[in-house]
Design an enzyme around this catalytic site. Structure first.
Site, PDB file in Angstrom:
ATOM      1  N   GLY A  11       0.832  -1.213   0.000  1.00  0.00           N
ATOM      2  CA  GLY A  11       0.000   0.000   0.000  1.00  0.00           C
ATOM      3  C   GLY A  11       0.858   1.251   0.000  1.00  0.00           C
ATOM      4  O   GLY A  11       1.858   1.318   0.703  1.00  0.00           O
ATOM      5  N   ARG A  72       0.805  -5.012  -5.052  1.00  0.00           N
ATOM      6  CA  ARG A  72       0.967  -6.216  -4.215  1.00  0.00           C
ATOM      7  C   ARG A  72       1.091  -7.355  -5.227  1.00  0.00           C
ATOM      8  O   ARG A  72       0.182  -7.550  -6.029  1.00  0.00           O
ATOM      9  CB  ARG A  72      -0.256  -6.428  -3.329  1.00  0.00           C
ATOM     10  N   GLY A 102       5.922  -2.642   3.401  1.00  0.00           N
ATOM     11  CA  GLY A 102       5.511  -3.274   4.658  1.00  0.00           C
ATOM     12  C   GLY A 102       6.114  -4.654   4.795  1.00  0.00           C
ATOM     13  O   GLY A 102       6.974  -5.045   3.996  1.00  0.00           O
ATOM     14  N   ASP A 103       5.646  -5.421   5.790  1.00  0.00           N
ATOM     15  CA  ASP A 103       6.348  -6.681   6.068  1.00  0.00           C
ATOM     16  C   ASP A 103       6.201  -7.718   4.949  1.00  0.00           C
ATOM     17  O   ASP A 103       7.109  -8.520   4.735  1.00  0.00           O
ATOM     18  CB  ASP A 103       5.996  -7.240   7.446  1.00  0.00           C
ATOM     19  N   THR A 126       4.225   2.330   5.505  1.00  0.00           N
ATOM     20  CA  THR A 126       2.813   1.917   5.477  1.00  0.00           C
ATOM     21  C   THR A 126       2.051   2.816   6.437  1.00  0.00           C
ATOM     22  O   THR A 126       2.582   3.162   7.505  1.00  0.00           O
ATOM     23  CB  THR A 126       2.613   0.448   5.908  1.00  0.00           C
ATOM     24  N   ASP A 128      -0.300   1.910   8.202  1.00  0.00           N
ATOM     25  CA  ASP A 128      -0.819   1.115   9.323  1.00  0.00           C
ATOM     26  C   ASP A 128       0.088   1.078  10.558  1.00  0.00           C
ATOM     27  O   ASP A 128      -0.370   0.719  11.643  1.00  0.00           O
ATOM     28  CB  ASP A 128      -1.074  -0.324   8.862  1.00  0.00           C
ATOM     29  N   ASP A 130       2.156  -1.024  11.383  1.00  0.00           N
ATOM     30  CA  ASP A 130       2.157  -2.360  11.990  1.00  0.00           C
ATOM     31  C   ASP A 130       3.437  -3.136  11.657  1.00  0.00           C
ATOM     32  O   ASP A 130       3.375  -4.278  11.188  1.00  0.00           O
ATOM     33  CB  ASP A 130       0.917  -3.144  11.529  1.00  0.00           C
ATOM     34  N   MET A 170      -8.655   2.748   8.722  1.00  0.00           N
ATOM     35  CA  MET A 170      -7.900   1.615   8.172  1.00  0.00           C
ATOM     36  C   MET A 170      -7.099   0.896   9.255  1.00  0.00           C
ATOM     37  O   MET A 170      -6.845   1.446  10.329  1.00  0.00           O
ATOM     38  CB  MET A 170      -6.997   2.080   7.047  1.00  0.00           C
ATOM     39  N   GLY A 171      -6.684  -0.285   8.915  1.00  0.00           N
ATOM     40  CA  GLY A 171      -5.935  -1.133   9.840  1.00  0.00           C
ATOM     41  C   GLY A 171      -6.540  -2.517   9.755  1.00  0.00           C
ATOM     42  O   GLY A 171      -7.347  -2.910  10.591  1.00  0.00           O
ATOM     43  N   ARG A 172      -6.155  -3.240   8.691  1.00  0.00           N
ATOM     44  CA  ARG A 172      -6.732  -4.559   8.444  1.00  0.00           C
ATOM     45  C   ARG A 172      -6.396  -5.517   9.571  1.00  0.00           C
ATOM     46  O   ARG A 172      -7.214  -6.297  10.003  1.00  0.00           O
ATOM     47  CB  ARG A 172      -6.171  -5.079   7.115  1.00  0.00           C
ATOM     48  N   ALA A 187     -12.450  10.671  21.216  1.00  0.00           N
ATOM     49  CA  ALA A 187     -13.532   9.704  21.008  1.00  0.00           C
ATOM     50  C   ALA A 187     -14.009   9.119  22.339  1.00  0.00           C
ATOM     51  O   ALA A 187     -13.248   9.020  23.302  1.00  0.00           O
ATOM     52  CB  ALA A 187     -13.046   8.582  20.090  1.00  0.00           C
ATOM     53  N   LYS A 211     -26.307  10.490  28.242  1.00  0.00           N
ATOM     54  CA  LYS A 211     -27.706  10.493  28.714  1.00  0.00           C
ATOM     55  C   LYS A 211     -28.548  11.564  28.029  1.00  0.00           C
ATOM     56  O   LYS A 211     -29.729  11.397  27.805  1.00  0.00           O
ATOM     57  CB  LYS A 211     -27.747  10.692  30.229  1.00  0.00           C
ATOM     58  N   ARG A 246     -25.219   6.966  13.358  1.00  0.00           N
ATOM     59  CA  ARG A 246     -24.789   7.014  11.965  1.00  0.00           C
ATOM     60  C   ARG A 246     -23.404   6.365  11.911  1.00  0.00           C
ATOM     61  O   ARG A 246     -22.711   6.285  12.932  1.00  0.00           O
ATOM     62  CB  ARG A 246     -24.656   8.454  11.463  1.00  0.00           C
ATOM     63  N   ARG A 255      -5.033   7.181   2.799  1.00  0.00           N
ATOM     64  CA  ARG A 255      -3.741   6.806   2.208  1.00  0.00           C
ATOM     65  C   ARG A 255      -3.107   7.949   1.418  1.00  0.00           C
ATOM     66  O   ARG A 255      -1.933   7.868   1.041  1.00  0.00           O
ATOM     67  CB  ARG A 255      -3.934   5.593   1.287  1.00  0.00           C
TER      68      ARG A 255
HETATM   69  O1  F6P Z   1      -1.839   0.121   3.375  1.00  0.00           O
HETATM   70  C1  F6P Z   1      -2.414  -0.717   4.326  1.00  0.00           C
HETATM   71  C2  F6P Z   1      -3.884  -0.708   4.152  1.00  0.00           C
HETATM   72  O2  F6P Z   1      -4.229   0.618   4.159  1.00  0.00           O
HETATM   73  C3  F6P Z   1      -4.769  -1.456   5.129  1.00  0.00           C
HETATM   74  O3  F6P Z   1      -5.053  -0.805   6.307  1.00  0.00           O
HETATM   75  C4  F6P Z   1      -5.993  -1.711   4.300  1.00  0.00           C
HETATM   76  O4  F6P Z   1      -6.737  -2.771   4.759  1.00  0.00           O
HETATM   77  C5  F6P Z   1      -5.388  -2.011   2.987  1.00  0.00           C
HETATM   78  O5  F6P Z   1      -4.222  -1.245   2.910  1.00  0.00           O
HETATM   79  C6  F6P Z   1      -6.276  -1.783   1.803  1.00  0.00           C
HETATM   80  O6  F6P Z   1      -5.487  -1.776   0.673  1.00  0.00           O
HETATM   81  P1  F6P Z   1      -5.906  -2.008  -0.820  1.00  0.00           P
HETATM   82  O7  F6P Z   1      -7.188  -1.302  -1.017  1.00  0.00           O
HETATM   83  O8  F6P Z   1      -4.778  -1.427  -1.567  1.00  0.00           O
HETATM   84  O9  F6P Z   1      -6.030  -3.468  -0.991  1.00  0.00           O
END
Ligand code: F6P
Length: 324
Positions: A11, A72, A102-103, A126, A128, A130, A170-172, A187, A211, A246, A255
């Site tokens: 990504g 990818r 990324g990794d 990335t 994320d 992560d 985001m953050g799969r 939040a 409340k 909502r 991104r």
């Molecule tokens: O770059 C990481 C990330 O943003 C994740 O958090 C997200 O799930 C994923 O990429 C989505 O990427 P794409 O739409 O490119 O598959």
């Protein structure tokens, strides 16, 4: 070291261009030819590359995305796929490789390094965050600021209508963006994949904080075990009668955009350091940032460990819950 190959992979992340610029300028200053392969490993397999020159990196420090393109690539996960890339790298006489990604991208870089015996330096890029072995990845800071800016806007309308909003970020696989932006945007609650979510408890919590039906924001990481915001919204509806809910999915807006000053600086420092490391004869290491310092660790260590967000920050969010 005469020719260094460079890719951005996985990504895209704001700050990747700043890193490309740093690698290219640093190489050129040291008499090394930087070769940029297009679209990550796909370009390496298909032999699509450019001899990068100064003009290619003028005015890109402030641009999101990546001028090299990214992808990818599943073929590169196979030995046969990598064999195509190795053939191309050898015919171009590439003698060093810098991978920004990324990794998943680092796994490919490490396999390539072993099969071709080429020195490799990995740079974490990335949104994320992560990646094990670095407190910050290139792009995370910008993405957080994008989220906070969007949530501030959602709060204006949430407050005006006295609504509860679920905001998906985001953050799969990881809750870094969710956890940090939940604090930064004030939040009421946050749901992340690293902690089991309890929707009944969330509903109870929102009622006790809300409340008078004023606004509340719940940040949800896309990879949360309770599902995406739409699922959570449907589960919450019957539990929150009398409240208006909502949901909003921020998506790929996270991104893009101009990289923050933080990401530009991190990316530039890492890019310069990567070239220095190759010249020092280092290989198979990833550059990480801890505090304000850069360090290196073996790529094997980063790909075999999982980065975990600061879970004690969940307590910070809980400590600020106001019972109205
Ligand atoms: O770059 C990481 C990330 O943003 C994740 O958090 C997200 O799930 C994923 O990429 C989505 O990427 P794409 O739409 O490119 O598959």
């Amino acid at each position: 070291m005469k020719k260094i190959a460079l890719i951005t992979s996985g990504g895209d992340a704001p700050g990747m261009n700043a890193c490309i610029r740093a690698v290219v300028k640093s190489c050129l200053g040291k008499g090394i030819v930087p070769i940029g392969y297009s679209d990550g490993y796909t370009g390496m397999i298909e032999n699509r590359f450019t001899n990068l020159v100064s003009d290619d990196v003028v005015n890109i420090i402030q641009r999101g995305g990546t001028i090299l393109g990214t992808a990818r690539n599943d073929e590169f996960k196979t030995k046969a796929g990598r064999a195509h890339a190795i053939k191309n790298l050898k015919s171009e006489r590439i003698d060093g490789f810098i991978c920004i990604g990324g990794d998943g991208s680092f796994r490919g870089a490490s396999a390539l390094s072993n099969e071709m015996n080429i020195p490799v330096i990995a740079i974490p890029g990335t949104i994320d965050n992560d990646i094990f072995g670095t407190e910050r990845t290139i792009g995370f800071d910008t993405a957080m600021n994008t989220v906070v800016d969007a949530v501030d806007k959602i709060k204006d309308t949430a407050g005006s209508h006295h609504r509860i909003f679920l905001v998906e970020v985001m953050g799969r696989d990881a809750g870094f963006i969710a956890l940090e932006t939940a604090i930064a945007s004030g939040a009421a609650s946050v749901l992340i994949p690293e902690e089991r979510s309890n929707i009944e408890l969330l509903a109870k919590d929102l009622k006790s904080q809300n409340k008078r039906r004023s606004n509340s924001i719940v940040i949800v990481a896309e990879g949360d075990d309770a599902g995406g915001v739409k699922d959570i919204y449907e589960k919450l509806l019957p539990l929150l009668e009398g409240y208006t809910l909502r949901y909003s999915i921020l998506g790929h807006v996270q991104r893009g955009g101009r990289p923050s000053a933080f990401d530009r600086i991190l990316a530039t420092r890492m890019g310069v350091y990567a070239v220095d490391l190759l010249l020092e004869g280092k290989s198979e290491v990833m550059i990480g940032s801890i505090g304000d310092s850069l360090h290196t660790l073996p790529i094997s260590k980063t790909i075999n460990n999982t980065a975990v967000p600061r879970l004690e920050n969940l307590k910070v969010i809980k400590a600020l819950k106001t019972v109205k």
